[in-house]
Design an enzyme around this catalytic site. Structure first.
Site, PDB file in Angstrom:
ATOM      1  N   TYR B 278       0.851  -1.196   0.000  1.00 23.25           N
ATOM      2  CA  TYR B 278       0.000   0.000   0.000  1.00 23.25           C
ATOM      3  C   TYR B 278       0.884   1.242   0.000  1.00 23.25           C
ATOM      4  O   TYR B 278       1.661   1.451   0.924  1.00 23.25           O
ATOM      5  CB  TYR B 278      -0.870  -0.052   1.246  1.00 23.25           C
ATOM      6  CG  TYR B 278      -1.977   0.962   1.384  1.00 23.25           C
ATOM      7  CD1 TYR B 278      -1.790   2.313   1.120  1.00 23.25           C
ATOM      8  CD2 TYR B 278      -3.222   0.565   1.827  1.00 23.25           C
ATOM      9  CE1 TYR B 278      -2.813   3.226   1.275  1.00 23.25           C
ATOM     10  CE2 TYR B 278      -4.263   1.467   1.996  1.00 23.25           C
ATOM     11  CZ  TYR B 278      -4.050   2.799   1.719  1.00 23.25           C
ATOM     12  OH  TYR B 278      -5.062   3.692   1.896  1.00 23.25           O
ATOM     13  N   TYR B 326      -2.080   4.480 -10.030  1.00 22.80           N
ATOM     14  CA  TYR B 326      -3.252   3.742 -10.492  1.00 22.80           C
ATOM     15  C   TYR B 326      -4.531   4.408 -10.001  1.00 22.80           C
ATOM     16  O   TYR B 326      -5.321   4.922 -10.774  1.00 22.80           O
ATOM     17  CB  TYR B 326      -3.181   2.296 -10.001  1.00 22.80           C
ATOM     18  CG  TYR B 326      -4.378   1.448 -10.391  1.00 22.80           C
ATOM     19  CD1 TYR B 326      -4.693   1.225 -11.724  1.00 22.80           C
ATOM     20  CD2 TYR B 326      -5.168   0.857  -9.416  1.00 22.80           C
ATOM     21  CE1 TYR B 326      -5.793   0.442 -12.078  1.00 22.80           C
ATOM     22  CE2 TYR B 326      -6.260   0.070  -9.765  1.00 22.80           C
ATOM     23  CZ  TYR B 326      -6.570  -0.134 -11.085  1.00 22.80           C
ATOM     24  OH  TYR B 326      -7.650  -0.904 -11.439  1.00 22.80           O
TER      25      TYR B 326
END
Lengths: 136, 380
Positions: B278, B326
């Site tokens: 993450y 993204y």
């Protein structure tokens, strides 16, 4: 003080001694009576050994600059750019603070530089501990 | 669950009941917990599972001095604690933790030290962090990094290379929000957000969603998609206050969650074909690679800059482009999980050939919490 726009702490029973101390220009910490761990933020027990036997004491006010960022974005009451700093007290605990009487630049803010506490009165009840470069 | 397999060994209420204006809500949790510990002769060091509702289990765990390997913040109203006990029994049977603590504390009448917007200045972060001007994640999550750089030799160019490499992956992904190639110079010349962090070292802010459906492995082949098996799991919390993070060069929650997941999965790092970490900010993959044990302390910056995690590298990382390129809706973990599933199904836009094991590692808050899920596409 009347037009102070930054967040203002509200003490709780567990932290009242800290803020009362700050008003007297004393930096209060706690120490475990059993295992000698130094405790911050304040709580009436020791997170190292779970005993409730802890005592308050006045710290030296000496610290070093541990880490920081220099915020460039707007925040209510703050004039960017300003440093949000973490200092490591001589007694061990770390705390968030601002560095005052010092330019807010990477050149002036050098990690591990010695600092000393000063207290900024912001309301009748609250003085905020801040840090400045240590004097000679 | 198996009958009589788990027992309640300590039980207590707060010392007082009724009006308790001299204790903040967090201390009500602690008062009851300390009484229950005394009831069975244990201390926080004996406890490795925490469940609570109303307040964050991270706040309660850190306040009490507990380092959990099992955390449950299920918050469904007044019956939450029954659910916590049930979950705790399951967790203990499953080996996620050995001794679980369920706490409740609520200053419902006196309203001392309650969370929420109006009372926030009475919480510990409200008293000891907010007055100094942290203005959200960009100026808070980033605070440990100057110390990390001094202690380990991590450089700004290496941090920038995290964003550059992930943009390369994003360039292979038609759904990525940002796809145009960038250079280290581009990153280091982008707008300063919170020194030393510049715009391209910070995640996107976008809209989106995702969902997963899980079932028992022995039924998995009844469904049309290639099954993705949960091989190992881990979780932990450290502190809700970035200033109180134990080690500014390493996340305790990362280390605990990661090592638990690897142990459960019974794999070594060389078994891992694909990795997600993450990345709300460029330093997260650095901490993740080191805290999960893929590289040694101080080695992750060079590891990324030397293209080991880039397309064609030996450890493909954040192959969707990550939160930096993204998408990042605010709670990005779902998207990391979705990419691990795609890689295990063999259908990712930037597919890693013959990938059999994927590690998906998430952060919660600002180094507050962590969860690690290891997936496999090989049948049990």
């Amino acid at each position: 003080m009347a037009d102070y726009k930054k967040p203002i702490p509200i003490p709780t029973p567990e932290t009242q001694d800290f803020w009362d101390g700050a008003k007297r220009e004393e930096l209060r910490l706690q120490k475990c009576d059993a295992c000698s761990a130094v405790i911050f933020p304040p709580r009436p027990f020791c997170p190292s050994c779970s005993t409730r036997e802890v005592s308050s004491f006045t710290a030296s006010g000496q610290a070093r600059l541990y880490s920081y960022v220099i915020n460039e974005r707007p925040a209510p009451g703050f004039d960017a750019p300003y440093a949000i700093a973490i200092v490591e007290l001589d007694e061990g605990p770390r705390m968030m603070t601002n560095i005052v009487n010092c330019e807010q630049t990477p050149e002036a803010l050098v990690l591990d530089m010695p600092l000393e506490v000063i207290f900024e009165p912001i309301t009748e009840e609250i003085s905020l501990p801040k840090f400045q470069p240590a004097g000679d | 669950m198996e009958q009589k397999s788990v027992a309640i060994i300590g039980a207590a209420e707060t010392t007082d009941l009724g009006k308790i204006p001299n204790l903040a809500q967090i201390q009500l949790h602690a008062d009851a917990a300390l009484n229950a510990m005394a009831d069975c002769g244990l201390t926080a060091k004996d406890i490795d599972g925490i469940a609570t509702a109303g307040d964050s289990p991270a706040s309660v765990a850190h306040y009490l001095g507990i380092t959990p390997t099992w955390v449950d913040g299920t918050g469904v109203g007044g019956c939450s604690f029954m659910l916590h006990v049930r979950h705790a029994a399951a967790a203990i049977n499953e080996g996620l933790c050995e001794v679980a603590l369920v706490t409740h504390g609520e200053s419902g009448r006196s309203r001392i030290g309650r969370g929420g917007f109006a009372a926030a200045p009475a919480t510990l972060p409200g008293q000891f962090e907010a007055p100094y001007g942290p203005a959200g994640p960009p100026s808070m999550f980033t605070i440990p990094v100057l110390r990390m750089m001094k202690e380990t030799g991590l450089t700004l160019e290496q941090l920038a290379s995290v964003a550059v490499v992930q943009r390369e992956w994003a360039g292979m992904n038609p759904r990525a929000y940002m796809q145009d190639p960038i250079t280290v110079e581009d990153v280091l010349e982008s707008r300063m957000i919170a020194y030393p962090f510049r715009l391209l070292m910070c995640c996107l802010v976008t809209d989106g969603g995702g969902a997963l459906i899980l079932t028992k492995a022995d039924r998995a082949k009844d469904f049309p998609q290639k099954p993705v098996y949960i091989l190992g799991t881990g979780e932990s919390v450290e502190t809700p206050m970035i200033s109180q993070m134990e080690d500014f060069t390493s996340s305790k929650a990362f280390r605990v969650a990661g090592s638990k997941a690897f142990a459960e999965a019974n794999i070594t790092h060389s078994d891992v074909d694909h990795l997600m970490i993450y990345d709300a900010f460029a330093h997260l993959p650095i901490y993740g690679l080191e805290d999960l044990g893929f590289v040694g302390r101080g080695e992750a910056g060079a590891f990324i800059a030397d293209r080991n995690t880039a397309p064609g590298g030996k450890l493909p990382l954040n192959t969707n482009g990550g939160g930096l390129s993204y998408m990042h809706s605010g709670m990005y973990g779902m998207y990391a999980l979705q990419e691990s599933v795609r890689q295990m199904r063999g259908i990712a836009p930037a597919q890693v050939e013959n990938a059999k094991v994927s590690v998906c590692h998430g952060v919660g808050g600002m180094f507050m919490a962590s969860g690690t899920i290891i997936m496999s596409n090989e049948s049990p």
